[in-house]
Design a protein around this motif. Sequence first.
Motif, short mmCIF file in Angstrom:
data_model
loop_
_atom_site.label_atom_id
_atom_site.label_comp_id
_atom_site.label_asym_id
_atom_site.label_seq_id
_atom_site.Cartn_x
_atom_site.Cartn_y
_atom_site.Cartn_z
N ALA A 227 4.85 -7.36 -15.18
CA ALA A 227 4.41 -8.06 -13.97
C ALA A 227 3.78 -7.09 -12.99
CB ALA A 227 5.61 -8.77 -13.32
N ARG B 142 2.20 -4.41 -13.76
CA ARG B 142 1.01 -3.81 -14.36
C ARG B 142 1.18 -2.34 -14.75
NH1 ARG B 142 -1.41 -7.11 -9.52
NH2 ARG B 142 0.81 -6.99 -9.11
N ASP C 125 5.62 -12.31 -5.39
CA ASP C 125 5.45 -11.41 -6.53
C ASP C 125 6.42 -11.76 -7.66
OD1 ASP C 125 3.51 -10.02 -5.14
OD2 ASP C 125 4.71 -8.21 -4.81
N TRP D 132 -5.31 0.91 -17.43
CA TRP D 132 -6.20 0.83 -16.26
C TRP D 132 -5.45 1.10 -14.97
CZ3 TRP D 132 -4.83 -3.43 -19.27
CH2 TRP D 132 -4.07 -4.41 -18.66
N TRP D 133 -6.22 1.18 -13.90
CA TRP D 133 -5.69 1.42 -12.57
C TRP D 133 -4.70 0.34 -12.17
CZ3 TRP D 133 -5.59 -1.36 -8.06
CH2 TRP D 133 -5.34 -0.64 -6.88
N PRO E 10 -1.96 -1.26 -9.05
CA PRO E 10 -1.82 -1.23 -7.59
C PRO E 10 -0.59 -0.46 -7.12
CG PRO E 10 -1.17 -3.38 -8.45
CD PRO E 10 -1.74 -2.61 -9.60
N ARG E 11 -0.67 0.00 -5.90
CA ARG E 11 0.47 0.65 -5.26
C ARG E 11 0.84 -0.19 -4.03
NH1 ARG E 11 -5.01 1.92 -4.51
NH2 ARG E 11 -5.36 1.81 -2.30
N ALA E 12 2.04 0.00 -3.52
CA ALA E 12 2.45 -0.67 -2.29
C ALA E 12 1.54 -0.21 -1.16
CB ALA E 12 3.90 -0.34 -1.98
N ILE E 13 1.07 -1.14 -0.33
CA ILE E 13 0.26 -0.73 0.82
C ILE E 13 0.95 -1.01 2.13
CG2 ILE E 13 -1.99 -0.95 -0.30
CD1 ILE E 13 -2.28 -3.67 1.20
N ASP F 266 5.67 -4.79 0.78
CA ASP F 266 5.21 -4.86 -0.61
C ASP F 266 6.28 -4.47 -1.62
OD1 ASP F 266 2.71 -5.74 -0.06
OD2 ASP F 266 1.82 -3.74 0.02
N THR F 267 6.09 -4.96 -2.81
CA THR F 267 6.87 -4.48 -3.94
C THR F 267 6.58 -2.99 -4.10
OG1 THR F 267 6.68 -6.63 -5.02
CG2 THR F 267 7.18 -4.74 -6.43
N PHE G 90 5.90 -0.40 -6.33
CA PHE G 90 5.55 -0.25 -7.74
C PHE G 90 6.01 1.10 -8.30
CE2 PHE G 90 2.40 -3.25 -6.11
CZ PHE G 90 2.65 -4.31 -6.95
#
Lengths: 346, 346, 346
Positions: free
Chosen positions: C33, C35, C301, C330-331, C333-336, C340-341, C343
């Motif tokens: 989930a 990624r 999420d 692939w790239w 996402p990170r928490a911004i 956020d989750t 990651f």
Amino acid sequence: MSLLGEHFLSIDQISLDEVEKLFALSDQFLPVANRKMIFRPLEGAVLGSLFFEASTRTRVSFEAAFNRLGGSVCSTTGFTFSSMAKGESIYDTSRVISGYVDILVIRHPDKGSVAEFATATNVPVINGGDGPGEHPTQALLDLYTIRTEFRRLGKSLAGSHILFVGDLKYGRTVHSLIKLLSLYENLHVTLLNPPELTLPGALLDIVSRRGHRVDTCHNLASVDGKVDIIYATRIQKERFSDESIGGYTQDYHVNGNFLSQVGDGHTVLMHPLPRDSAHEANDLSVSLNKDPRLAIFRQTDNGIPIRMALFASILGVDKQVEREFRPVGWWTPRAIGPGDTDFSAI
Amino acid sequence: MSLLGEHFLSIDQISLDEVEKLFALSDQFLPVANRKMIFRPLEGAVLGSLFFEASTRTRVSFEAAFNRLGGSVCSTTGFTFSSMAKGESIYDTSRVISGYVDILVIRHPDKGSVAEFATATNVPVINGGDGPGEHPTQALLDLYTIRTEFRRLGKSLAGSHILFVGDLKYGRTVHSLIKLLSLYENLHVTLLNPPELTLPGALLDIVSRRGHRVDTCHNLASVDGKVDIIYATRIQKERFSDESIGGYTQDYHVNGNFLSQVGDGHTVLMHPLPRDSAHEANDLSVSLNKDPRLAIFRQTDNGIPIRMALFASILGVDKQVEREFRPVGWWTPRAIGPGDTDFSAI
Amino acid sequence: MSLLGEHFLSIDQISLDEVEKLFALSDQFLPVANRKMIFRPLEGAVLGSLFFEASTRTRVSFEAAFNRLGGSVCSTTGFTFSSMAKGESIYDTSRVISGYVDILVIRHPDKGSVAEFATATNVPVINGGDGPGEHPTQALLDLYTIRTEFRRLGKSLAGSHILFVGDLKYGRTVHSLIKLLSLYENLHVTLLNPPELTLPGALLDIVSRRGHRVDTCHNLASVDGKVDIIYATRIQKERFSDESIGGYTQDYHVNGNFLSQVGDGHTVLMHPLPRDSAHEANDLSVSLNKDPRLAIFRQTDNGIPIRMALFASILGVDKQVEREFRPVGWWTPRAIGPGDTDFSAI
């Protein structure tokens, strides 16, 4: 003619030999259609599914068949096709989309428009129905259903008796199926319809010219002998200017009584669907839903192997079939009613 | 700046160096775009394709490009986005969808709204057009088309003569392409438009400041010399309060006569499409459809390699290209007209 | 009861044991989930996603979850389902589509209609919301969120204090979550709502019968003690015949003041979304968007691992999990933001 790289716009373009090849391929695809095996030769291919007229069942049938072969689908429904609203020609739309996809399925309310699409494109176009024109994959799956039902029952098409009932004037599925059937030999076709909804003369000519026996009648009692297939269609009330249709009800309402009068224990019941369950008086009755002779859902199930076979033939991935099958790793459905495809038998 | 993990919202954010890298990658993707090779590094990745404004061609181009890389697409069109109708902010919508997908393509009728979407999300956002704002991938594919057409013809961008004709005031694709072009050197740009539809002054300043020659004229006879590119756009009648547009027709109707006056045998004809074939007087004529100089469909074809290159750069799968290609196993299209991409040459 | 091959229509059909198994499986799916890993046991399977009522977020969540497992999706939104408009019964529609897909997710505005769909089909049906009826996967992801937030904070469900605030009469997500929670032991539930929007008596009985403490109050000051969870819902003005709602604003507007009165540094803020940011007076305030206690996006999420676990359990691909994972190429996402989750922690 091979289907490789060709458009499929009309059943007129396909020979008896090609029909039989397509059906043999459909047979091979049954384990995939019935979710027992996986076969994904089209991984990386893209289908453009352009339904300018909504038809969810037909759209999902085409898209699922393409997905089962491993391909991806880009789909659009309705005239949200904004550029056409801005005056873009079918030529431009067709040529642009051709650059994005490997094959197109198009449904459009205007007769001839799908063929117009096909002239502009360098990828194959399948006609998913062009209004009062054609819907050739429906005719193929109908004939394939007759063939598989007869095989199950140990019958053959030659010498069989097929009854078409309902609206035979406007029903394009009846027209296409009758054309396909007339390619075979020695049929007995009975047409049972209100006088206002008679089969067009040109079609009658085609069937008669081929030497088939054709009976036309307007009431149930006139049907001569037991029939092997009942192909029912919906009579739309709006076809009549007055209330005259009321009087026909008993003759075109395909229910238990109807079936016992013209059929026997092995008569197969078909219908192109949808049927109007809200006003079933002039249509196929829901009271037959549990009757194993009702083949209407086996008929729609057959849309998947037929459309897989068509995609595979046009895109040329019909050679490695079976050799490259691998078993499905997830739960697969079982028959839940007498009208279901018997998955265990496949 | 690398594109890895970044939003792509405007052509202003991309340098000449990055443009060239993207084009080199697009070249590498041509065999995949033209359905000769398969490359699926994004199996398992999901694109969220949110088109709040319908644009089927752009949507299918993005989605097919993502599918060609092996990814899956979740798509939505129009304001069926029910939660936004209930007062949900762009912030919430964006952040929620970000949890489901790897990358977003968004088209929205309001300028700046796509950028607003991008501020709330932790996945990259590509601007698929924000109303009167930008449509940066269109500008990229336009420039890429000029580049590939020139390469085919043995020409170079430096020193070339480019004619923009039609509505240069509202045409956002012209604005973005002119900005991109101005990054290069020594161009001769001619602007041919009705006085009411002149290029905004700020854009004129950008091009002039960079030392390019810019001519502005309002009739065809004033164009100075032969041009290498004609970039035609549609003039929308509704832009005019009276019937004054009628008088311009002969000067902005790009047809055989127009082409013979300002072009030669190697002039390339482009258009962002759609063109209004129902009222072609102020647009590109369909009479040129068989002319090999007509590059409009090679131009739309180029949307696939450009968008593949953009996805691959942003998601970081641009390194293993070619090494991991494998041949396509199905039928692939061939050129059918002089305006087509020549697949055999690839 | 195992979920294998079963419909999932209501949370009433699932036991505490089954809930816990599903959550354990969801935990296993977190790397997919988020990624980091790929797991594609459903390559070749097709989901039929029938949203007779638009709900983009729920639809994309289901479809992305199925895509993450390797499957393809055939999707339809709205009553473009033309055959149903022609009088086709739910029975026929359901049975026909069943022949095309492996599993169905259905959302429909009419209570009970999804269950009616399920009776006719031989493939599993998941209820994606049936109007005022149920939305069982929302309840599951809500409870899963409480569980993961508590685990992060080192708290346990037993003995915890949960505050429901807002419209407790019509909010089906509250009803389903309360039913699920009542399966656990020793909870303190506080209901804070306008007198017009009280929880239905039948639900109150269920919770009380299980021995949980239930407090009902109509103003913020009456809430007894600090709470571990605030589950906020939107109060729709149209529920009130007069302007009486105005007076409640201060008590049901979940903002910084609200949080400081009933919460502490570890109170978790949840909401089923969408929230009405255009009229936030009776809803969760956007002023809390940067507060790490705001769990609403971690909550959405969580829709992905929960729905992956549900698909995997029903289709029987829940056994080979983890063993068959492979890393994403692939790239990712990170928490911004603080909401956020995280990651990196996964």
